[in-house]
Design an enzyme around this catalytic site. Structure first.
Site, PDB file in Angstrom:
ATOM      1  N   SER A   1       0.317 -13.953  -4.361  1.00 54.62           N
ATOM      2  CA  SER A   1       1.055 -13.301  -5.435  1.00 54.62           C
ATOM      3  C   SER A   1       1.232 -14.253  -6.621  1.00 54.62           C
ATOM      4  O   SER A   1       0.247 -14.713  -7.181  1.00 54.62           O
ATOM      5  CB  SER A   1       2.385 -12.763  -4.901  1.00 54.62           C
ATOM      6  OG  SER A   1       2.934 -11.792  -5.765  1.00 54.62           O
TER       7      SER A   1
ATOM      8  N   ASP B   1       0.325  -6.653  -2.761  1.00 57.73           N
ATOM      9  CA  ASP B   1       0.816  -8.026  -2.702  1.00 57.73           C
ATOM     10  C   ASP B   1       0.593  -8.663  -1.318  1.00 57.73           C
ATOM     11  O   ASP B   1       0.945  -8.078  -0.290  1.00 57.73           O
ATOM     12  CB  ASP B   1       2.316  -7.991  -3.011  1.00 57.73           C
ATOM     13  CG  ASP B   1       2.908  -9.344  -3.337  1.00 57.73           C
ATOM     14  OD1 ASP B   1       2.407 -10.358  -2.827  1.00 57.73           O
ATOM     15  OD2 ASP B   1       3.887  -9.375  -4.105  1.00 57.73           O
TER      16      ASP B   1
END
Length: 253
Positions: free
Chosen positions: A39, A152
């Site tokens: 991320s 994510d």
């Protein structure tokens, strides 16, 4: 000598602390043999691996209004933001590099939304892998790439130390920027982010952290979407790295 790995974890705006850590590593001439990013950590892992000037990156991030331009509002069917502008910026910053072009071996972690699998990118477009990795559920649209629908990486593991081990790292320095929850709930996005982070915290605790040294900059008071606090967050990352500089040097040299 065994390989030394650096793992940069998820954290939204708190991920700016990674830049402060990286600045200290560069100033101290500490050079990991490989980098893993998840991320926000994927963004800064890619920046490190492409050899960008970190001070120039900082000036860009703290420029008034810059981070707000990254958020392109979407019809909220799959996510509040499209993510196209982030992809465009990452293409520019990485010079549209592939993983094979990088100065330092890099892995970027995402989650396959359809299978639940952890996906580790080590080939193809760096910018597209990063775009997939930052797809916070409900915030950014999932990203379709390499025949997968991706979100994510932190959904599975916000600090994927095991990926560095699989790449051959005998020693691992990990940077976690999600220590502590920000109690300020001011709107729908805050509710969404806080909920996601609570879930991720349970996953984080259930994993046996296999890092040899864990840095956790004190960014708990900064919201995961508080991008206007970039300068402060970068400084906190620097402080955390400087405070443990001798330990980092012993581990990474």
């Amino acid at each position: 000598m065994g390989k030394k790995g650096l793992v940069l974890g998820a954290g939204g705006a708190r991920g700016f602390a990674h830049l402060g850590v990286l600045q200290v590593l560069r100033e101290e001439n500490i050079r990991p043999d490989l980098v893993v990013g998840c991320s926000a950590g994927a963004i800064f892992g890619a920046i490190w691996a492409t050899g960008l000037d970190l001070e120039r990156v900082e000036r860009l991030l703290i420029y008034p209004g810059f981070t707000k331009r990254l958020f392109d509002v979407s019809v909220p069917r799959e996510g509040l933001f499209k993510g196209d502008r982030v992809l465009e910026v990452m293409r520019l910053l990485t010079r549209d590099a592939t993983f094979e072009d990088l100065e330092v071996p890099l892995a970027v972690v995402a989650t396959d939304l359809e299978t639940g699998d952890l996906v580790v990118f080590r080939e193809g477009s760096v910018a597209q892998a990063v775009r997939a990795s930052i797809s916070i559920p409900g915030v950014f649209r999932p990203y379709r790439y390499q025949d997968r629908l991706l979100v994510d990486g932190a959904v599975k593991n916000r600090l994927p130390v095991h990926v560095a081990r699989e790449m051959g790292a005998e020693k691992v320095l990990a940077v976690d920027v999600k220590k502590g929850l920000n109690g300020k709930i001011g709107g729908t996005l805050d509710v969404l982010m806080q909920s996601v982070e609570i879930l991720q915290e349970e996953v984080f605790r259930s994993h046996c952290l296999d890092a040899d040294l864990l840095l956790q900059p004190e960014v708990g008071h900064i919201g995961s979407l508080q991008f206007d606090a970039a300068a402060e967050t970068i400084d906190i990352g620097r402080e955390a790295a400087l405070a443990q500089c001798s330990e980092i040097r012993r581990l990474m040299e």
